[in-house]
Design a protein around this motif. Structure first.
Motif, PDB file in Angstrom:
ATOM      1  N   GLU A 179       0.840  -1.199   0.000  1.00 35.45           N
ATOM      2  CA  GLU A 179       0.000   0.000   0.000  1.00 35.45           C
ATOM      3  C   GLU A 179       0.875   1.249   0.000  1.00 35.45           C
ATOM      4  O   GLU A 179       1.720   1.444   0.882  1.00 35.45           O
ATOM      5  N   TYR A 180       0.690   2.100  -1.020  1.00 33.30           N
ATOM      6  CA  TYR A 180       1.564   3.268  -1.160  1.00 33.30           C
ATOM      7  C   TYR A 180       1.217   4.315  -0.105  1.00 33.30           C
ATOM      8  O   TYR A 180       0.085   4.813  -0.052  1.00 33.30           O
ATOM      9  N   ASP A 181       2.181   4.630   0.755  1.00 33.30           N
ATOM     10  CA  ASP A 181       1.941   5.586   1.833  1.00 33.30           C
ATOM     11  C   ASP A 181       2.936   6.750   1.824  1.00 33.30           C
ATOM     12  O   ASP A 181       3.019   7.522   2.764  1.00 33.30           O
ATOM     13  N   GLY A 182       3.706   6.873   0.759  1.00 37.99           N
ATOM     14  CA  GLY A 182       4.616   8.002   0.634  1.00 37.99           C
ATOM     15  C   GLY A 182       5.946   7.820   1.326  1.00 37.99           C
ATOM     16  O   GLY A 182       6.782   8.733   1.284  1.00 37.99           O
ATOM     17  N   THR A 183       6.201   6.661   1.940  1.00 40.17           N
ATOM     18  CA  THR A 183       7.470   6.461   2.651  1.00 40.17           C
ATOM     19  C   THR A 183       8.478   5.661   1.833  1.00 40.17           C
ATOM     20  O   THR A 183       9.619   5.535   2.234  1.00 40.17           O
ATOM     21  N   ARG A 184       8.026   5.101   0.718  1.00 40.60           N
ATOM     22  CA  ARG A 184       8.941   4.406  -0.188  1.00 40.60           C
ATOM     23  C   ARG A 184       8.893   5.097  -1.534  1.00 40.60           C
ATOM     24  O   ARG A 184       7.868   5.665  -1.914  1.00 40.60           O
ATOM     25  N   TYR A 185       9.988   5.016  -2.245  1.00 39.00           N
ATOM     26  CA  TYR A 185      10.079   5.644  -3.545  1.00 39.00           C
ATOM     27  C   TYR A 185      10.368   4.566  -4.584  1.00 39.00           C
ATOM     28  O   TYR A 185      10.953   3.521  -4.284  1.00 39.00           O
ATOM     29  N   TYR A 186       9.948   4.832  -5.814  1.00 43.49           N
ATOM     30  CA  TYR A 186      10.078   3.846  -6.878  1.00 43.49           C
ATOM     31  C   TYR A 186      10.669   4.490  -8.121  1.00 43.49           C
ATOM     32  O   TYR A 186      10.522   5.695  -8.363  1.00 43.49           O
ATOM     33  N   ALA A 187      11.343   3.661  -8.911  1.00 47.93           N
ATOM     34  CA  ALA A 187      11.881   4.081 -10.204  1.00 47.93           C
ATOM     35  C   ALA A 187      11.777   2.909 -11.167  1.00 47.93           C
ATOM     36  O   ALA A 187      11.825   1.746 -10.747  1.00 47.93           O
TER      37      ALA A 187
ATOM     38  N   ARG B  81       8.157  12.655  -5.905  1.00 50.54           N
ATOM     39  CA  ARG B  81       8.223  12.642  -4.440  1.00 50.54           C
ATOM     40  C   ARG B  81       7.027  13.393  -3.855  1.00 50.54           C
ATOM     41  O   ARG B  81       6.757  14.535  -4.249  1.00 50.54           O
ATOM     42  N   PRO B  82       6.284  12.770  -2.927  1.00 45.64           N
ATOM     43  CA  PRO B  82       5.166  13.481  -2.314  1.00 45.64           C
ATOM     44  C   PRO B  82       5.659  14.713  -1.564  1.00 45.64           C
ATOM     45  O   PRO B  82       6.788  14.744  -1.070  1.00 45.64           O
ATOM     46  N   ALA B  83       4.798  15.730  -1.484  1.00 42.98           N
ATOM     47  CA  ALA B  83       5.191  16.963  -0.797  1.00 42.98           C
ATOM     48  C   ALA B  83       5.542  16.706   0.653  1.00 42.98           C
ATOM     49  O   ALA B  83       6.492  17.248   1.191  1.00 42.98           O
ATOM     50  N   LYS B  84       4.752  15.836   1.325  1.00 43.10           N
ATOM     51  CA  LYS B  84       5.008  15.546   2.735  1.00 43.10           C
ATOM     52  C   LYS B  84       4.365  14.225   3.099  1.00 43.10           C
ATOM     53  O   LYS B  84       3.209  13.996   2.778  1.00 43.10           O
ATOM     54  N   ALA B  85       5.105  13.368   3.761  1.00 43.40           N
ATOM     55  CA  ALA B  85       4.531  12.097   4.206  1.00 43.40           C
ATOM     56  C   ALA B  85       3.650  12.355   5.418  1.00 43.40           C
ATOM     57  O   ALA B  85       3.952  13.188   6.260  1.00 43.40           O
ATOM     58  N   THR B  86       2.552  11.649   5.515  1.00 47.53           N
ATOM     59  CA  THR B  86       1.638  11.830   6.643  1.00 47.53           C
ATOM     60  C   THR B  86       2.205  11.198   7.888  1.00 47.53           C
ATOM     61  O   THR B  86       3.067  10.322   7.839  1.00 47.53           O
TER      62      THR B  86
END
Length: 559
Positions: A441-449, A467-472
């Motif tokens: 589940e994408y939660d903004g704490t991992r990045y992909y390429a 990159r998300p602006a800010k992780a929750t």
């Protein structure tokens, strides 16, 4: 060589092997990891016959299970025996079906086994090379040999009870080239792998050594010309005798490629007739290390993948200790060589723990096959827009204009942005044919390429997930602290009955389990990387606790 000097030289080589064995350097991004999958007599596959739709499906499932295990252990190249003894595992205009599939020589199993194997390997990101046994054509009166004797009178020579194609007759090269051309034209293979491309050791060679080598080289030239005219990205490879020739300090004991069986393998590499070689190095000690280094130093920029005799680990064979093979593997990596297991079944059966060693220590991450830059060196274009929605990561296909053959994709992931695609530990999937993959589940704490790879192995620049602006704050709680030795676990809630945690890779493979009694779990035995931690209750129900990164001080490379 003086006995003392020879002893000290060998001792130095073995000492280097032991030093490497004691260390665990990071696996490389590019490395061929192969198996020979033998079909003759169903040695590796199949172990049952296809005589109905039900039994054919059972036979297919067996291969699927083998390939699943190979993929999990990092294998990226499967050499499947396609021409066996004047018989084949696909519908051919030249030769009959082998009996290993249906149980009856000459009878179809009801499906195209080569096409099935190609599709299943490609689904798993693995290359498939069609393994073609060249000179031996089986028992004199067996189906393959008897049909060839009728089709090509005078071409087949009898030695003992066996028939062999005559390497001195130009018909041999033309016929074998036709077989390889048929396979290349009709199938999306990644390679043609030539086995026994030499004089039989029992052949009474009456011509001079140079003429004998020219005879074998002429056959290689015939095959190379017809295959490359169709698909230049198809690798031409062979499995030569494991020692090329006597070395200045080490004797081959009369068993070498160049003089004994007329294989000018280093010449084939130099002249571009071979893209890759898999020398059969089923030896140890001074009969292994110096000859492996000789192959490395004479590669002419081509791919060298020594074959390891892991069947000798079996108590029914030589009962080698596992350390013989694992030391050899680490020395091969030091010299940037790949490795190939002979045979597949000894690997997947985990003989002496060889599968566990590969899975947990030596090849815990995927690796790409080195590119064929001598054939084509232009990188493909990068994939289009990359996006993550819930558990789906997707991207737009790369532009394929000007590229020969199909394109595939590699997926990388890390907790750092941008994702470092030079680090093999960040590889999640290789050679994907589709443009989407399921992720946690994408939660903004991992990045992909994602990158594109062409059929020659050239890789594009990476397309990074924005990159998300800010992780929750909630996302942040999914990152579990880890000091490289222990991972911190969340406190159990009152209604949680889990007694175990599972530790799995991003690809979904469970690599360890631990007791869920305290607030930490020991991860010292696991290699560096990103892992998903889940709780597991007595009913087998799992819940995700979070993600941890195991990172330690990087080992310095040896001088």
């Amino acid at each position: 060589m003086k006995p003392l000097y020879r002893f000290l030289t060998v001792l130095s080589l073995l000492f280097t092997a032991c030093r490497l064995h004691a260390q665990n350097p990071l696996p490389p991004k590019y490395e061929v990891r192969a198996v020979w999958l033998t079909t003759i007599g169903g040695l590796d596959w199949p172990h049952s016959y296809a005589q109905s739709s039900y039994s054919a499906e059972k036979q297919k499932d067996e291969l699927r299970n083998i390939l699943d295990k190979l993929q999990k252990a990092g294998i990226n190249t499967v050499l499947i025996q396609t021409r066996i003894r004047g018989t084949v595992i696909y519908p051919s205009a030249y030769e009959p079906w082998d009996g290993c599939l249906s149980g009856f020589p000459g009878k179809s199993p009801g499906y195209d086994a080569l096409q099935f194997a190609i599709d299943e390997c490609h689904k798993r990101g693995m290359e498939l090379h069609a393994w073609v046994v060249t000179m031996p054509v089986g028992k004199w009166n067996a189906l393959g040999c008897s049909r060839l004797r009728k089709k090509l009178p005078g071409l087949i020579r009898k030695i003992g009870a066996e028939g062999y194609m005559n390497p001195e007759n130009p018909q041999t090269g033309a016929y074998l080239a036709d077989i390889c051309q048929e396979i290349t034209r009709n199938y999306d293979i990644d390679g043609i792998h030539l086995d026994y491309i030499r004089y039989p050791e029992t052949w009474n060679i009456k011509v001079g050594a140079q003429e004998g080598r020219r005879n074998i080289t002429r056959i290689v030239e015939d095959i190379h010309r017809k295959v490359k005219a169709l698909k230049p990205w198809v690798k031409i490879s062979c499995s030569p005798v494991g020692k090329f020739s006597d070395l200045s300090r080490y004797w081959s004991h009369g068993w070498n490629a160049y003089a004994r069986v007329c294989q000018d393998v280093q010449g084939w590499l130099r002249d571009g007739l071979m893209d890759e070689i898999f020398p059969m190095m089923y030896f140890q000690g001074e009969q292994f290390y110096p000859f492996a280094i000789d192959w490395a130093e004479s590669s002419h920029g081509r791919i060298v993948v020594p074959g390891l005799g892991i069947y000798f680990l079996s108590p029914q064979e030589k009962n080698w200790p596992l350390g013989i093979i694992t030391r050899e593997m680490k020395v091969l990596r030091r010299y940037r060589l790949g490795h190939a297991y002979f045979r597949s079944k000894f690997f997947t059966d985990n003989t002496k723990g060889i599968y566990d060693f590969a899975l947990r220590e030596f090849t815990p991450y995927p690796a790409l096959v080195p590119p064929m830059t001598w054939e084509h060196a232009t990188a493909p274009t990068a994939p289009g827009q990359l996006k993550a929605e819930g558990t789906l990561l997707s991207w737009l296909p790369a532009q394929s204009l000007g590229h020969q053959g199909s394109l595939s994709y590699n997926v990388y992931s890390s907790t750092a942005y941008p994702v470092n695609t030079a680090d093999a530990r960040n590889l999640v999937r290789i050679r994907m044919l589709q443009c989407a993959i399921r992720i946690p589940e994408y939660d903004g704490t991992r990045y992909y390429a994602v990158t594109t790879t062409d059929r020659f192995g050239n890789e594009s620049p990476a397309t990074q997930l924005a990159r998300p602006a800010k992780a929750t704050t909630a996302a942040g709680r999914n990152i579990l602290k880890c000091d490289g030795q222990r991972v911190e676990l969340p406190a159990k809630s009152e209604n949680m009955d889990a007694d175990l945690i599972t530790i799995e890779t991003l690809q979904g493979s469970i690599v360890a389990s631990r007791s869920y009694q305290g607030r930490t779990a020991d991860v010292r035995s696991l290699p560096e990387g990103i892992y998903i931690i889940r709780s597991l209750n007595s009913k087998g129900v799992a819940h995700k606790l979070g993600i941890c990164q195991i990172k330690r001080r990087t080992l310095q490379s040896l001088p």
